[in-house]
Design an enzyme around this catalytic site. Structure first.
Site, PDB file in Angstrom:
ATOM      1  N   SER A   1       0.827  -1.204   0.000  1.00 51.48           N
ATOM      2  CA  SER A   1       0.000   0.000   0.000  1.00 51.48           C
ATOM      3  C   SER A   1       0.866   1.259   0.000  1.00 51.48           C
ATOM      4  O   SER A   1       1.662   1.460  -0.904  1.00 51.48           O
ATOM      5  CB  SER A   1      -0.977  -0.025   1.176  1.00 51.48           C
ATOM      6  OG  SER A   1      -1.922   0.999   1.033  1.00 51.48           O
TER       7      SER A   1
ATOM      8  N   ASP B   1      -2.243   6.501  -4.279  1.00 47.94           N
ATOM      9  CA  ASP B   1      -1.107   5.800  -3.669  1.00 47.94           C
ATOM     10  C   ASP B   1      -0.622   4.664  -4.583  1.00 47.94           C
ATOM     11  O   ASP B   1      -1.238   4.394  -5.613  1.00 47.94           O
ATOM     12  CB  ASP B   1      -1.463   5.315  -2.251  1.00 47.94           C
ATOM     13  CG  ASP B   1      -2.487   4.198  -2.218  1.00 47.94           C
ATOM     14  OD1 ASP B   1      -3.158   3.970  -3.239  1.00 47.94           O
ATOM     15  OD2 ASP B   1      -2.615   3.541  -1.174  1.00 47.94           O
TER      16      ASP B   1
ATOM     17  N   ASP C   1      -0.709   1.423  -4.806  1.00 48.53           N
ATOM     18  CA  ASP C   1      -1.618   0.372  -5.289  1.00 48.53           C
ATOM     19  C   ASP C   1      -2.980   0.940  -5.687  1.00 48.53           C
ATOM     20  O   ASP C   1      -3.927   0.190  -5.935  1.00 48.53           O
ATOM     21  CB  ASP C   1      -1.765  -0.760  -4.268  1.00 48.53           C
ATOM     22  CG  ASP C   1      -2.305  -0.297  -2.915  1.00 48.53           C
ATOM     23  OD1 ASP C   1      -2.309   0.923  -2.656  1.00 48.53           O
ATOM     24  OD2 ASP C   1      -2.712  -1.146  -2.107  1.00 48.53           O
TER      25      ASP C   1
ATOM     26  N   ASP D   1      -5.537   2.404  -4.341  1.00 44.43           N
ATOM     27  CA  ASP D   1      -6.821   2.193  -3.661  1.00 44.43           C
ATOM     28  C   ASP D   1      -7.172   3.387  -2.784  1.00 44.43           C
ATOM     29  O   ASP D   1      -8.273   3.458  -2.253  1.00 44.43           O
ATOM     30  CB  ASP D   1      -6.853   0.878  -2.873  1.00 44.43           C
ATOM     31  CG  ASP D   1      -5.818   0.809  -1.756  1.00 44.43           C
ATOM     32  OD1 ASP D   1      -4.984   1.730  -1.634  1.00 44.43           O
ATOM     33  OD2 ASP D   1      -5.839  -0.171  -0.989  1.00 44.43           O
TER      34      ASP D   1
END
Length: 560
Positions: free
Chosen positions: A142, A299, A301, A303
């Protein structure tokens, strides 16, 4: 024991050439060896997350093989298509770990659908559902610093794995020797045998179509003239976010050049988290130079999404996750009512630590707002319940204060791609009416009251950190707070008591104060941190901020 395990790794013929020099370097250093080998990375509902390197307490190809063998053992008991979807982001070794996982699954006779290039969390959730998979794997840490990577496991519904399934996988992992226990075939052999296939263009297009179908005012962006600065923070958002924005008519997009392309070292910001100023700073400078209406960052990833909005005086203001959640809820409700696309008995969902201002907005529009535990899988769980009842279209929006949002049931995790689209559409709409995001936010505060939501984090690093955190939470339960900064505690809700909350047990304490303010204490599920969430009220921002400071000062000694 850890010394023996270290020696076993040192003697092994390791395939990853980066690991041997590290093992040689720590020879004779008991602390360093202990830190890497005394424990194993724990596989939980958030999967694995750790620092890259050698050892059982690090992210490396052997820990990934072991975890995937555990997952494969579970998948083999599940019937169904015996297929697993895999995606990965831009982090160091993400592509290697994704192919490693695919190779273990193929060696177990399990079919794999893997993206041919980095793609975000929502794309993984979508592919898992699209191909009717038994599970999904997202290789990411993340928004953690560059030295981390991780491995998130998903169930067949595209939601993060349930506690029960994760417990079974963890048991299987523990039966698997980290160096030698996983079945393995080369990625090329898996492709040759037809066990590993790439995600098709049909699946990618279906994801974009599902997102674009959730526009509130279709066609609006083609003529609104929105000027955007966007940063994918060197992550996986670049292709899907720009594709969707161009599809809906937003073409004036300036990408932050230093943060455009995948780069797992995140050289421009040590912490690629759109919640913090440092990650948005380059984009903000570019927005000021170009006079953009909006600056947006996703960010690694993709999400989570953070924004800075242009104010009437030409300055730019960062918008909190709670404020974006409230703005989007308000925009979706008003727009869908206006366009007559609001479903009967609409449902929105937020986490228990997100702002109560959302409750007031939902009530105003006649929307049922459900509060769930922290973690987007609980929002996914609410969508699944609606789906099981044949009422999935009732779900209009879900959000967490930590910059995660979803509008629609096509995936079951937070999605920065649809959120980027809706934020841009919302900004374009207010621009077209002579208003702005800032003006609308001020109107909301005027209508419902000046809510302030702030979070303080207290870090507890090292092997003893978790014990310290557990001690603090135990102390708060044994000696309940009766007042905070002179404000009487009206009620305490302990989420470890499901019989009182109606929700699954969670390590969270919520203090409602007599002056209608709220303090929430919650240890992080993925990092050695305790977070304290404050909701304060005031006649203006300064008064609400002063209230927050008083509460924070009173709680500091407890966290010392």
């Amino acid at each position: 024991m850890y010394q023996e395990e270290y020696k076993r790794w040192l003697a092994a013929d390791l395939e990853d050439a980066d690991l041997n020099p590290e093992l040689s370097r720590i020879e004779g250093n008991d602390d360093e060896i202990k830190e890497r080998f005394a424990v194993a990375l724990k596989f939980g509902t958030a999967g694995l997350r750790g620092v890259l390197g050698a050892g059982t307490n690090r992210m490396n190809i052997y820990v990934v093989r072991q975890a995937t063998q555990g997952l494969a053992n579970w998948v083999k008991t599940q019937g169904g298509t015996q297929t697993v979807a895999i995606s990965y982001d831009s982090r160091l070794k993400s592509d290697v770990f994704a192919k490693t996982a695919a190779s273990v699954l193929a060696a177990n006779g399990i079919k794999v659908r893997i993206y041919d290039a980095l793609m975000p969390v929502p794309a993984l959730s979508f592919a898992t559902r699209y191909y009717n998979c038994n599970a999904g794997i997202m290789v990411t840490a993340s928004h953690n610093p560059a030295k981390y990577n991780g491995y998130k496991a998903y169930g067949p519904d595209g939601c993060q794995m349930t506690d029960d399934a994760a417990a079974i996988v963890y048991n299987e992992i523990q039966k698997t020797d980290v160096l030698t226990g996983a079945k393995y075939m080369s990625f090329a052999a898996g492709v040759e045998e037809g066990l590993i296939r790439f995600v098709g263009d049909d699946c990618k297009r279906a994801l974009y179509d599902a997102i674009e179908s959730r526009q509130v005012r279709p066609g609006l962006c083609k003529t609104a003239g929105l000027k955007l600065v966007y940063s994918p923070l060197n992550g996986s958002g670049l292709v899907p976010v720009t594709q969707v924005l161009k599809d809906i008519g937003i073409t004036d997009i300036t990408i932050v050049p230093e943060q455009e392309y995948p780069n797992g070292y995140f050289t421009t910001c040590s912490y690629p988290n759109p919640e913090i100023f440092a990650a948005l700073e380059l984009g903000l400078n570019l927005a000021k130079e170009s006079g953009a209406d909006l600056m947006l960052a996703t960010d690694p990833d993709a999400d989570r999404v953070g924004i800075a909005m242009k104010c009437p005086d030409g300055s730019y203001e960062l918008v909190s996750g709670n404020e974006v959640g409230v703005l989007l809820l308000d925009y979706i409700c008003a727009g869908r009512i206006e366009k007559d696309t609001m479903p009967q008995n609409p449902v929105a969902v937020k986490s228990i630590v997100s702002t109560p201002l959302a409750d007031a907005v939902a009530k105003h529009y006649g929307v049922e707002l459900r509060s769930v535990l922290t973690g987007f899988k609980w929002i996914g769980d609410q969508i699944a319940q609606l789906e099981a009842a044949g009422e999935v279209d009732r779900f209009i929006f879900g959000f967490e204060e930590s910059y995660g949002y979803l509008a629609g049931p096509y995936v079951r995790d937070k999605d920065a791609v649809i959120t980027s689209m809706l934020i841009c559409e919302m900004a374009a709409y207010y621009r077209s009416t002579g208003s702005s995001l800032k003006a609308r936010l001020e109107e909301i505060y005027k209508e419902y009251g000046r809510y302030l939501n702030k979070v303080d984090s207290f870090e507890f690093p090292g092997l003893s950190g978790m014990d310290t955190m557990a001690g603090i939470m135990e102390g708060l339960r044994k000696n309940p707070l009766t007042e905070i900064a002179g404000n009487k505690v009206a009620s305490v809700t302990d989420y470890e008591k499901p019989e009182e909350t109606g929700l699954p047990a969670a390590n969270v304490l919520i203090y409602k104060l007599e002056n209608n303010e709220t303090v929430i204490v919650r240890p992080s599920g993925t990092e050695p941190k305790i977070k304290i969430y404050y909701t304060t009220l005031g006649k203006d921002l300064a008064e609400a901020e002063a209230e927050k400071e008083k509460l924070a000062e009173a709680l500091k000694p407890i966290m010392a």
